[in-house]
Design an enzyme around this catalytic site. Structure first.
Site, PDB file in Angstrom:
ATOM      1  N   ASP A  75       0.831  -1.209   0.000  1.00 58.14           N
ATOM      2  CA  ASP A  75       0.000   0.000   0.000  1.00 58.14           C
ATOM      3  C   ASP A  75       0.861   1.253   0.000  1.00 58.14           C
ATOM      4  OD1 ASP A  75      -2.356  -1.344   0.137  1.00 58.14           O
ATOM      5  OD2 ASP A  75      -2.925  -0.625   2.122  1.00 58.14           O
ATOM      6  N   TYR A  77       1.727   4.705   1.902  1.00 61.04           N
ATOM      7  CA  TYR A  77       1.598   5.096   3.307  1.00 61.04           C
ATOM      8  C   TYR A  77       0.230   5.757   3.511  1.00 61.04           C
ATOM      9  CZ  TYR A  77       6.695   4.489   3.489  1.00 61.04           C
ATOM     10  OH  TYR A  77       7.977   3.992   3.428  1.00 61.04           O
ATOM     11  N   PHE A  88       7.616   2.965  -0.876  1.00 63.90           N
ATOM     12  CA  PHE A  88       8.539   3.149   0.246  1.00 63.90           C
ATOM     13  C   PHE A  88       9.026   4.580   0.419  1.00 63.90           C
ATOM     14  CE2 PHE A  88       9.127  -1.422  -0.776  1.00 63.90           C
ATOM     15  CZ  PHE A  88       8.759  -1.950   0.450  1.00 63.90           C
ATOM     16  N   HIS A 197      10.042  -8.903   4.083  1.00 65.80           N
ATOM     17  CA  HIS A 197       9.707  -7.488   3.946  1.00 65.80           C
ATOM     18  C   HIS A 197      10.577  -6.657   4.894  1.00 65.80           C
ATOM     19  CE1 HIS A 197       7.226  -3.814   4.132  1.00 65.80           C
ATOM     20  NE2 HIS A 197       6.793  -4.181   2.948  1.00 65.80           N
TER      21      HIS A 197
END
Length: 232
Positions: A75, A77, A88, A197
């Protein structure tokens, strides 16, 4: 007639990515997706991130023909002011979130690399790193709120398209959700690097010490391609 937020976002995209997105635009799944996202934006009580003009920012900054690396996030943020259309990444004025701090710690392991001065990964995108989330929008404060609305279909087709028209792209698939997209990539023509992750909950399970940023540059060098400057 006023153009919709999704259409205005599309208008920011040019070149081969625009041709690709135009070909998806009237597909049934994309029509449903557009309707959902635009209804979410129009509600206004709860903001949708990133700002609508930046929904396709990854495609704006990294042309298809210049794509050398793909980093697949999840997703955007969902906190105010954080998402700006790149996986990111956060704007320069925003402190790097925990996952990005773990990414930067891994960057620092690569030869001649250091932690970037901000969490804005635009310089990576401009060097051919496609920073792509598997959902390109999210409701404020509600992780995964725009999942299973069609974004996943689009991203699977994006990856398959890169796999088909390019050679030697390095795909970084961090975490189980990203690795579900491995099936859309031809591993005989491209390089796939996997790990856990970078989230603090899972980074210790394989991301920390994976050395992916150094490996990417080694793979690019083998193809006669310039390294990525991860420090900017």
């Amino acid at each position: 007639m006023a153009r919709s937020p999704m259409q205005e976002a599309l208008d920011m995209v040019t070149g081969l990515w625009r041709d690709f997105l135009d070909s998806e635009w009237e597909q049934e799944y994309f029509c449903r997706l557009r309707s959902f996202v635009e209804q979410e934006i129009e509600q206004e009580e709860i903001p949708v991130y990133p700002p609508s003009s930046q929904i396709f920012q990854a495609f704006v900054l990294t042309p298809l023909e210049q794509t050398r690396v793909v980093i697949l996030g999840q997703d955007p943020y969902h906190g105010p002011g954080q998402a700006h259309g790149l996986a990111f990444s956060v704007p320069r004025t925003v402190s790097p979130p925990p996952s990005l701090r773990n990414i930067f710690a891994e960057v620092a392991r690569a030869p001649d690399s250091q932690v970037p001065s901000s969490g804005d990964l635009t310089p990576w995108a401009q060097q051919g790193v496609l920073l792509l989330n598997t959902a390109l929008t999210v409701r404020q404060g509600a992780a995964h709120s725009h999942r299973n609305q069609g974004w996943e279909v689009l991203i699977s087709r994006v990856l398959a398209h890169i796999s088909q028209v390019s050679q030697g792209v390095v795909f970084l698939l961090w975490g189980g959700k990203a690795q579900m997209y491995e099936k859309f990539i031809d591993s005989s023509s491209h390089h796939i690097l996997t790990s856990s992750h970078p989230s603090p909950l899972s980074a210790h399970r394989g991301f920390c010490g994976c050395n992916h940023f150094a490996i990417v540059n080694d793979l690019l060098a083998e193809q006669g391609s310039l390294p990525i400057n991860w420090s900017c």
